[in-house]
Design a protein around this motif. Structure first.
Motif, short mmCIF file in Angstrom:
data_model
loop_
_atom_site.label_atom_id
_atom_site.label_comp_id
_atom_site.label_asym_id
_atom_site.label_seq_id
_atom_site.Cartn_x
_atom_site.Cartn_y
_atom_site.Cartn_z
N UNK A 6 0.84 -1.21 0.00
CA UNK A 6 0.00 0.00 0.00
C UNK A 6 0.87 1.26 0.00
N UNK A 7 1.92 1.26 0.81
CA UNK A 7 2.79 2.43 0.84
C UNK A 7 3.55 2.60 -0.47
N UNK B 218 1.63 4.24 -3.21
CA UNK B 218 1.45 5.67 -3.00
C UNK B 218 2.74 6.46 -3.17
N UNK B 219 3.86 5.88 -2.76
CA UNK B 219 5.09 6.68 -2.63
C UNK B 219 6.24 6.25 -3.52
N UNK B 220 6.14 5.12 -4.20
CA UNK B 220 7.26 4.66 -5.01
C UNK B 220 7.61 5.68 -6.11
N UNK B 221 8.88 5.91 -6.31
CA UNK B 221 9.32 6.92 -7.27
C UNK B 221 8.95 6.55 -8.70
N UNK B 222 9.10 5.28 -9.08
CA UNK B 222 8.76 4.87 -10.44
C UNK B 222 7.28 5.09 -10.74
N UNK C 142 5.86 -2.91 -9.39
CA UNK C 142 6.30 -2.52 -8.05
C UNK C 142 5.64 -3.40 -6.99
N UNK C 143 4.34 -3.68 -7.13
CA UNK C 143 3.67 -4.56 -6.17
C UNK C 143 4.31 -5.93 -6.16
N UNK C 144 4.64 -6.45 -7.35
CA UNK C 144 5.29 -7.77 -7.42
C UNK C 144 6.70 -7.72 -6.84
N UNK C 145 7.42 -6.64 -7.09
CA UNK C 145 8.78 -6.52 -6.54
C UNK C 145 8.76 -6.44 -5.02
N UNK D 291 13.28 1.29 0.03
CA UNK D 291 13.34 2.19 -1.13
C UNK D 291 12.16 1.94 -2.07
N UNK D 292 11.77 0.68 -2.25
CA UNK D 292 10.61 0.38 -3.08
C UNK D 292 9.34 1.04 -2.53
N UNK D 293 9.25 1.15 -1.22
CA UNK D 293 8.07 1.77 -0.61
C UNK D 293 8.25 3.26 -0.39
#
Length: 470
Positions: A65-66, A69-73, A164-167, A243-245
């Protein structure tokens, strides 16, 4: 005369639907009704949305969830989508006239009707209007290209969200797997150190040998050497999750410090995987490649239109006077209407070069779509094959770990009563550590294989209305 102009304008508007863009014929491979590597019990229903909830892990849910909302990609993809929408809005506006307000004041020196030089003031105010007649579809092709760009941006955002969710899920399972490997190594180390003390005591009492002691000491040192490597891998994985989050690398040091097991096998079960045909309509990267190919075809039409004339209607409606106070007089009213034709007849190959470049980009986009389709099918079949094999491997290694534990217990009991030497104990302990470590790795691979399948299936991560709102 007026009727002639009106008739010509109507004819021009009718011709404005023309387009010189090539037609995009998407690649359509022959597809089976179901996936070749579909395991028994898997259905052709659509895969579950927001797959990570199936693992019933609050930490994983919070991290995903975070990240969404916040991932740079994801934020970059959202910004690219807003840019595409802005460009589409600009293209849409080209279908309508452009109206401006012009106010001016000038001092003009020239000769009057009598040939005498004189200086006069000139004041003007009015509206300027211009409108391009889209006779050959340049504006409409540009509008189609930018609209396809919006669709590509929306699909690109969905693809980034899915990735991103999968990563996050994959790294989270690797983190829990590394924690289990570290727990196994430390537990084995405690057992081996206790055995070393026992052997040292037996040697001091004259019932053991230096050979047994040194072999026990070598086993302890070898196990100790695995701990720093596992700790380093654990730290790197925790930093990656932070970092992903969208957080600083050390932000999750306390949150994820506690050792927790991998999710149970219930969350790893795959039941609904869809069909190959549905896959190609669901995967966001395929949708993005399709839209990019549509945009490239429309851009060819825009480039080709440069070979044809551009007709612009324009005019001014306002007032002109020698004094500001006279601008309101009826005599100050003035207007002009006209048309302008622009047609490049000698450009030394500039336009043809641009058309050739647009054609090459269009060809690349078509092939790119084909590649994306084939890659989607490859990734899905490969992920399904890895999923079923990883489950089988984890089951086999579970049996191996149970057998290794029984063998170690028997070896210790035989050594304690003097039936066998300490070499059998060391060998059994070494095999037990190896079996438990392989089991932890296999269970991690089984969990990450599920993530890979869900990613390959391209199930939705967020609702479409939420994507549209970005």
């Amino acid at each position: 005369m007026n009727r002639t102009l009106i008739g010509a304008a109507c004819a021009a508007l009718l011709l404005s639907a023309c387009s010189t863009a090539p037609r995009f014929d998407p690649y359509q491979p022959a597809l089976a009704d179901s996936f070749t590597n579909r395991a028994e019990g898997m259905r052709s229903d659509a895969p579950a949305a927001q797959f990570w909830h199936g693992f019933d892990d609050a930490d994983l849910d919070n991290l995903v969830a975070r990240a969404l909302q916040s991932n740079a990609d994801i934020r970059i993809a959202a910004a690219n989508l807003r840019e595409a929408r802005a460009l589409a809005g600009f293209s849409d506006a080209q279908l309508f006239p452009q109206v401006g307000v012009a106010v001016g004041a000038a001092r003009v020196r020239g000769r009057n009707n009598n040939g005498q030089a004189e200086t006069n003031d000139v004041y003007s105010a009015g509206f300027d209007v211009s409108y391009e007649l889209d006779l050959f579809g340049r504006v409409r092709d540009d509008r189609r290209a930018t609209a396809a760009g919006v669709r590509a941006g929306e699909a690109g955002l969905r693809a980034t969200q899915l990735t991103i969710a999968a990563e996050v899920a994959r790294n989270y399972f690797e983190l829990r797997g590394l924690q289990e490997q570290l727990r196994v190594a430390r537990a084995a180390l405690d057992t081996q150190r206790a055995a070393l003390k026992l052997v040292e005591a037996r040697q001091s009492a004259g019932r053991g040998t230096a050979f047994d002691t040194e072999r026990a000491r070598a086993l302890v040192a070898g196990t100790e050497a695995t701990v720093p490597a596992l700790e380093a891998a654990l730290i790197r994985t925790r930093y990656r999750l932070a970092v992903l989050s969208g957080q600083t690398p050390t932000a999750l040091d306390l949150t994820l410090a506690e050792q927790k097991p991998l999710p149970g096998m219930r969350g790893l079960e795959l039941k609904s995987i869809g069909s190959p045909e549905a896959l190609l309509t669901r995967r966001p990267d395929v949708a993005a490649a399709f839209a990019q190919a549509e945009a490239a075809a429309a851009r060819v039409g825009v480039a080709r239109s440069a070979l044809l004339p551009r007709i612009t209607l324009g005019g001014t409606l306002g007032v002109n006077a020698g004094k500001v106070g006279d601008l309101g007089n009826s005599a100050a009213f003035a207007y002009n209407l006209g048309a302008q034709i622009l047609w490049s007849i000698l450009d030394f190959g500039r336009v043809k070069a641009q058309i050739a470049a647009a054609g090459a980009r269009n060809e690349a986009a078509i092939v790119g779509y084909e590649r994306t389709v084939l890659t989607a099918l490859e990734e899905t079949e490969g992920a399904l094959a890895a999923y079923s094999r990883s489950q089988q491997q984890a089951d086999a290694l579970m049996r191996a770990a149970v057998a290794a534990q029984k063998a170690a217990d028997i070896a210790r009991a035989r050594f304690e009563v003097g039936v066998s030497d300490f070499f059998a104990v060391l060998d059994a302990e070494r095999e037990l550590l190896s079996a438990r470590d392989r089991l932890a790795q296999a269970q991690t691979a089984a969990a990450t294989s599920v993530v890979a399948v869900y990613k390959a299936l391209g199930g939705p991560v967020v609702a479409k209305d939420q994507t549209a709102a970005r």
